[in-house]
Scaffold this motif. Structure first.
Motif, mmCIF file in Angstrom:
data_model
loop_
_atom_site.group_PDB
_atom_site.id
_atom_site.type_symbol
_atom_site.label_atom_id
_atom_site.label_comp_id
_atom_site.label_asym_id
_atom_site.label_seq_id
_atom_site.Cartn_x
_atom_site.Cartn_y
_atom_site.Cartn_z
ATOM 1 N N PRO A 174 0.760 -1.355 -0.068
ATOM 2 C CA PRO A 174 -0.007 0.087 0.054
ATOM 3 C C PRO A 174 0.670 1.185 0.079
ATOM 4 O O PRO A 174 1.918 1.301 0.653
ATOM 5 C CB PRO A 174 -0.586 -0.167 1.298
ATOM 6 N N GLY A 175 0.360 2.334 -0.724
ATOM 7 C CA GLY A 175 1.101 3.553 -0.787
ATOM 8 C C GLY A 175 2.385 3.511 -1.609
ATOM 9 O O GLY A 175 2.992 4.464 -1.908
ATOM 10 N N VAL A 176 2.858 2.354 -2.332
ATOM 11 C CA VAL A 176 4.028 2.198 -3.319
ATOM 12 C C VAL A 176 3.581 2.731 -4.556
ATOM 13 O O VAL A 176 2.418 2.322 -4.964
ATOM 14 C CB VAL A 176 4.579 0.953 -3.152
ATOM 15 N N ARG A 177 4.194 3.735 -5.046
ATOM 16 C CA ARG A 177 3.731 3.954 -6.603
ATOM 17 C C ARG A 177 3.906 3.121 -7.646
ATOM 18 O O ARG A 177 5.005 2.031 -7.476
ATOM 19 C CB ARG A 177 4.659 5.308 -6.849
ATOM 20 N N PRO A 178 3.256 2.972 -8.460
ATOM 21 C CA PRO A 178 3.319 2.053 -9.825
ATOM 22 C C PRO A 178 4.756 1.972 -10.437
ATOM 23 O O PRO A 178 5.177 3.296 -10.258
ATOM 24 C CB PRO A 178 2.395 2.452 -10.653
ATOM 25 N N GLY A 179 5.275 1.031 -10.839
ATOM 26 C CA GLY A 179 6.716 1.023 -11.323
ATOM 27 C C GLY A 179 7.699 0.974 -10.253
ATOM 28 O O GLY A 179 8.822 0.935 -10.945
ATOM 29 N N THR A 180 7.281 0.475 -9.214
ATOM 30 C CA THR A 180 8.358 0.156 -8.193
ATOM 31 C C THR A 180 8.847 -1.174 -8.164
ATOM 32 O O THR A 180 7.794 -1.731 -7.990
ATOM 33 C CB THR A 180 7.814 0.761 -6.878
ATOM 34 N N LEU A 181 10.033 -1.481 -8.288
ATOM 35 C CA LEU A 181 10.481 -2.841 -8.111
ATOM 36 C C LEU A 181 10.556 -3.355 -6.522
ATOM 37 O O LEU A 181 11.422 -2.180 -6.104
ATOM 38 C CB LEU A 181 11.606 -3.178 -9.053
#
Length: 270
Positions: A174-181
């Motif tokens: 939750p709260g992590v932006r799209p495109g984050t590995l």
């Protein structure tokens, strides 16, 4: 009132239904992509082309209706307009499709995940995997940009978040932006699970979530390099992982309310 043949009427009805379904859907997607939290689209679609097709279809429908009211006979050219609009629009789509890459966002994201896994695997020593964000961050430059839009804007680059003391792949972010590995390192650096924040394969629009398919999170396992003269013992960690270095995706249970266990987080973004 004289009516055209059943074949002519059916052709017009089916043509109108096909135009509404295809280009009405394209217009709805183009408008929704501008406001959705995440869109599984590489580029923002233009609403102009589907709007033009729908406008021409509406005009052709009006002409056909006027012809019916006036009792036009079978040879009335207005009864041919809807099929012509449909065929012309599909032909234009076919011509434009020749310059497009026939691959969707889920496949592109999966390829980026595999590419990062391969590069991270190359950094592993015989005893441990890499865990320093400063060492892993340059790998993102090899991936290009994520195949997602955020509120209609394309993401410019992937981001990296390193988590430590994990017992398995991240289940929720939750709260992590799209495109984050998400690079989740096991205790003593005996392995690392790699997941990606994007959308599930079954969705085109929605809130950010872990890349998944059929309810199972897609992840890859980075392992310490194994020397040929010193093969791993059966009892060592990650013995249930595939024998190969991890090119194939593993499946994790569907995301739950709790995230993957970790003892710390390091995050780097371009």
């Amino acid at each position: 009132m004289t009516l055209p043949s059943r074949k002519t009427l059916l052709g017009n009805v089916l043509s109108l239904a096909a135009i509404t379904w295809i280009y009405g859907g394209d217009l709805a997607d183009a408008l929704r992509a501008r406001t959705a939290d995440v869109s599984a689209l590489v580029d923002l679609p233009s609403p102009i082309r589907p709007s033009v097709v729908l406008a021409l279809a509406a005009l052709a429908t009006a002409v056909a209706v006027v012809g019916l009211v006036q009792g036009k006979v079978e040879g009335f050219k207005g009864f041919r307009l809807l099929p012509i609009v449909l065929v012309g629009a599909l032909f234009a789509d076919l011509v434009l499709a020749e310059s497009r890459i026939p691959i969707d966002s889920t496949d592109m994201a999966s390829m980026s995940l595999q590419r990062f896994h391969k590069l991270a695997q190359a950094l592993s020593s015989q005893d441990a995997v890499a865990e320093d964000p400063r060492v892993l961050q340059p790998l993102l430059e090899e991936l290009g940009r994520p195949p997602y839009l955020v509120h209609g804007e394309p993401l410019t680059a992937y981001a990296l978040q390193v988590r430590k003391d994990c017992e398995g792949p991240v289940r929720d972010a939750p709260g992590v932006r799209p495109g984050t590995l998400l690079y989740c390192v096991a205790p003593e650096r005996k392995g690392a699970w790699v997941t990606l924040v994007g959308l599930s394969a079954e969705k085109r629009f929605g809130a950010p979530e872990l890349l998944s398919a059929e309810g199972k999170v897609r992840f890859l396992l980075v392992q310490p390099a194994i020397a040929e003269e010193d093969p791993a013992e059966p009892g060592q960690a990650f013995r249930d992982a595939a024998a190969e270095s991890g090119a194939a995706f593993r499946d994790a249970p569907a995301p739950t309310a709790e995230g993957g266990t970790d003892g710390g987080t390091s995050s780097l973004q371009p």
